[in-house]
Design an enzyme around this catalytic site. Structure first.
Site, short mmCIF file in Angstrom:
data_model
loop_
_atom_site.label_atom_id
_atom_site.label_comp_id
_atom_site.label_asym_id
_atom_site.label_seq_id
_atom_site.Cartn_x
_atom_site.Cartn_y
_atom_site.Cartn_z
CE1 TYR A 1 30.38 20.07 99.22
CE2 TYR A 1 31.06 18.01 100.23
CZ TYR A 1 30.16 18.72 99.46
OH TYR A 1 29.06 18.08 98.94
N GLY B 1 41.35 24.38 102.46
CA GLY B 1 40.21 25.20 102.04
C GLY B 1 40.63 26.24 101.01
CG PHE C 1 33.00 22.50 109.79
CD1 PHE C 1 32.10 21.50 109.49
CD2 PHE C 1 32.51 23.71 110.28
CE1 PHE C 1 30.74 21.68 109.67
CE2 PHE C 1 31.15 23.91 110.46
CZ PHE C 1 30.26 22.89 110.16
CB SER D 1 38.82 14.78 106.05
OG SER D 1 38.91 15.51 104.83
CE1 TYR E 1 38.66 12.61 109.21
CE2 TYR E 1 37.65 10.64 108.30
CZ TYR E 1 37.56 11.97 108.68
OH TYR E 1 36.37 12.65 108.56
CG LEU F 1 31.43 6.92 93.51
CD1 LEU F 1 32.51 6.31 92.63
CD2 LEU F 1 30.45 5.85 93.99
CB SER G 1 38.83 2.58 89.48
OG SER G 1 39.85 2.90 88.55
CB VAL G 2 33.77 -0.40 89.66
CG1 VAL G 2 32.82 -1.11 90.61
CG2 VAL G 2 33.04 0.68 88.86
CG ASP H 1 36.49 0.12 100.32
OD1 ASP H 1 36.64 1.02 101.16
OD2 ASP H 1 36.63 0.28 99.10
#
Length: 331
Positions: free
Chosen positions: A16, A41, A74, A78, A142, A189, A205-206, A288
């Site tokens: 990306y 990729g 890069f 991830s 990570y 997200l 989903s929140v 989070d």
């Protein structure tokens, strides 16, 4: 081609962010070689005009020679969740692979490096906005692997005269024409909410609505991928001009300095796409943080970087255009 055109190796340039940076380098008139093993990729993500070498960074010495003016790195796994389940995979590739890359650069005499680092190196911040001097305490293998590479690069600069810039991204989003975000599995997200708008997912989903934020949902700093790419080119310019000299390892946060909540993102997707986006409220995810927002003063002062696309609707609109293009088979 510009008169000051240079030759760069872009590791992970079929992914990306790497593909968008490679495209910007080509648009500037530089020569680009993309090195990617295509484990995450896509061959079709390599921009037109770039030379493509399918291979691993562990074998970079096979292709890297003194004709290169620098490396943009890069090539890393991830996925935070996967790193918890398979930490050895992340240490082997992210750390071991970078060690091999640095050795290849040293042997070839290539002395400029831009490294794709991450805000995950900070872990749960003590204060926001987060500055580069904030304590680093990653909460996943990570993040720990990226921090280890930052330390490794710092040692390489001090001992062997490398000039390097580590760019610690916050939440990257958006697209650059036919180059955009498509992870498998997807965990970010904005593309997840766009999948709902496309009818590929029933609801978003929140995770948690009782955080100490204005609407109770997590707040994150979103940066357009094209703004991110421009920071990499400015980092190369700084090293070429000597403002980041041999022996220095400069660490810069990249973010807009503004935060948007999960619900603000969902509402923006509704407005941009014109589609309903059903929500499902779920429990908080462990680890989070309530708010992650960057202080990007160092990038502004040392690189002359200012994000030109800070508007969330513009970020979402570009991501939406890419998602529809991909749906139609054009990407």
């Amino acid at each position: 081609m510009t008169t000051n055109a240079k030759r760069y190796l872009v590791t992970g340039g079929a992914g990306y962010v790497g593909s968008v940076v490679a495209a910007h380098l080509l648009e500037r008139g530089h020569r680009v070689t993309v090195l990617d093993d295509l484990s995450t990729g896509f061959a079709e993500g390599v921009p037109d005009g770039a030379e493509f070498v399918e291979g691993r960074i562990q074998d970079a010495a096979k292709w890297l020679d003194a004709s290169y003016d620098g490396v943009l790195h890069f090539a890393a796994f991830s996925q935070v969740g996967e790193s918890v389940a398979k930490p050895e995979k992340y240490w082997d590739n992210n750390v071991g692979g970078t060690m091999a890359l640095l050795a290849a650069m040293r042997d070839a005499g290539v002395r400029r490096l831009v490294f794709s680092s991450t805000a995950a190196t900070y872990g749960e911040p003590e204060t926001v906005p987060i500055t580069e001097s904030a304590p680093t305490s990653p909460t996943s293998p990570y993040g720990a692997s990226k921090l280890a590479v930052d330390h490794m690069i710092g040692g390489e600069c001090a001992a062997h005269g490398l000039a390097a810039v580590s760019l610690r991204y916050f939440n990257v989003a958006g697209a650059h024409g036919s180059l955009g975000e498509r992870h498998h599995p997807e965990s970010h997200l904005i593309p997840l909410v766009l999948q709902v708008a496309l009818g590929e997912r029933e609801a978003i989903s929140v995770y948690g609505e009782d955080y100490p934020t204005p609407d109770g949902t997590c707040v994150r700093d979103y940066i357009h991928v094209a703004d991110l790419a421009e920071a990499h080119l400015l980092a190369l310019d700084a090293m070429t001009a000597g403002s980041v000299p041999a022996g220095e390892h400069l660490v810069c946060n990249l973010g807009n300095g503004n935060g948007f909540s999960v619900r603000e993102v969902v509402e923006t997707v509704r407005e941009v796409t014109g589609h309903p986006v059903p929500e499902i409220t779920a429990a908080r995810r462990p680890g989070d943080p309530a708010v992650l927002v960057a202080a990007a003063d160092t990038a502004r002062e040392r690189l002359g970087w200012t994000p030109s696309r800070p508007d969330l609707a513009a970020v979402v609109a570009d991501a939406w255009a890419f998602a529809r293009l991909r749906r139609e088979g054009g990407a």
